[in-house]
Design an enzyme around this catalytic site. Structure first.
Site, short mmCIF file in Angstrom:
data_model
loop_
_atom_site.label_atom_id
_atom_site.label_comp_id
_atom_site.label_asym_id
_atom_site.label_seq_id
_atom_site.Cartn_x
_atom_site.Cartn_y
_atom_site.Cartn_z
CD GLU A 163 -2.84 1.40 0.40
OE1 GLU A 163 -2.43 1.57 -0.75
OE2 GLU A 163 -4.03 1.52 0.73
CG ASP A 164 -0.88 4.84 -1.55
OD1 ASP A 164 -1.57 4.25 -0.69
OD2 ASP A 164 -1.37 5.66 -2.34
CG ASP B 12 -4.95 9.13 6.06
OD1 ASP B 12 -4.37 9.69 6.99
OD2 ASP B 12 -5.85 9.69 5.40
P1 IMP Z 1 -7.22 5.25 4.49
O1 IMP Z 1 -8.29 4.33 4.00
O2 IMP Z 1 -7.80 6.50 5.11
O3 IMP Z 1 -6.17 4.61 5.37
O4 IMP Z 1 -6.51 5.83 3.23
C1 IMP Z 1 -5.76 5.08 2.46
C2 IMP Z 1 -5.70 5.63 1.05
O5 IMP Z 1 -5.98 7.03 1.00
C3 IMP Z 1 -4.32 5.48 0.54
O6 IMP Z 1 -4.21 4.27 -0.13
C4 IMP Z 1 -4.16 6.67 -0.37
O7 IMP Z 1 -4.53 6.30 -1.68
C5 IMP Z 1 -5.08 7.70 0.16
N1 IMP Z 1 -4.37 8.74 0.96
C6 IMP Z 1 -4.37 8.87 2.31
N2 IMP Z 1 -3.60 9.91 2.70
C7 IMP Z 1 -3.10 10.45 1.57
C8 IMP Z 1 -2.21 11.55 1.31
O8 IMP Z 1 -1.68 12.26 2.18
N3 IMP Z 1 -1.94 11.77 -0.01
C9 IMP Z 1 -2.45 11.02 -1.03
N4 IMP Z 1 -3.27 9.98 -0.82
C10 IMP Z 1 -3.60 9.70 0.47
MG MG Z 2 -3.90 3.82 -1.95
#
Ligand code: IMP
Ligand code: MG
Length: 185
Positions: A103-104, A107
């Site tokens: 995963e990138d 968050d």
């Molecule tokens: P989560 O589901 O909130 O953990 O977010 C995960 C996804 O949100 C990641 O796979 C990213 O694609 C995107 N994401 C979260 N934070 C960032 C950021 O700072 N920049 C760009 N993409 C983000």
């Molecule tokens: Mg992502």
């Protein structure tokens, strides 16, 4: 100096190309030690992980194979909608496989909590989470990475695969976007 149309939208460089390369080599070695003699499946989460995935699998010379899944949760905003949609599903059976999710960024944790559960229901034998970036300050789900490249502060970052509204993925480093670029979203 490489020419870039996007440089003017970047507030600051958070992680340089050299730092990415060094850390990904370390992660590759750690995964090698963990999975040596097994046949793990590197499963990249599109689109954000595409660059990390290509560098990570080259840094980890295991007898492994690769797969991708595409999900979407952002709809052009900088905060997750909280609802994960699979936009491109697995193209193979993962029953009994040791899955390494690539995963990138981790968050809120919504995406990885959803995917971990999804891969387990698809019969994965084990799940290992590798994320390039970890933003622990924004976590709302009880999930953590097994391997994380860098911990980042609560700022919206782009580059090296990560986008804002599908742009900036091709910047070769991780940078913080100027807030005025996404003001009003
Ligand atoms: P989560 O589901 O909130 O953990 O977010 C995960 C996804 O949100 C990641 O796979 C990213 O694609 C995107 N994401 C979260 N934070 C960032 C950021 O700072 N920049 C760009 N993409 C983000
Ligand atoms: Mg992502």
């Amino acid at each position: 100096m490489m020419r870039s149309e996007m440089e003017q939208d970047i507030l600051k460089v958070l992680i340089t190309e050299e730092e990415l390369k060094t850390r990904i080599t370390e992660l590759g070695n750690q995964l090698y030690d963990r999975f040596q003699g097994r046949n793990p499946l590197f499963l990249g989460v599109l689109k954000g992980s595409f660059m990390f995935m290509t560098d990570l699998v080259r840094a980890c010379q295991l007898k492994s194979d690769i797969e991708f899944i595409a999900v979407s949760s952002y709809q052009n905003a900088t905060v997750s909608s909280g609802c994960v949609q699979i936009t491109h599903d697995l193209q193979q059976d993962i029953t009994g496989r040791d899955v390494i999710i690539v995963e990138d960024i981790l968050d809120s944790g919504t995406t990885l909590a959803f995917l971990k559960e999804y891969f387990l229901t698809k019969g994965a034998a084990s799940i290992t989470i590798v994320t390039l970036l970890d933003k622990p300050s924004r976590r709302t789900k009880a999930i953590s990475a097994d391997f994380a490249g860098f911990t980042v502060p609560d700022e919206f970052v782009v580059g090296y695969g990560l986008d804002y509204a599908q742009r900036y993925r091709n910047i070769p480093y991780i940078g913080v976007l100027k807030p005025e670029v996404y003001a009003g979203t």
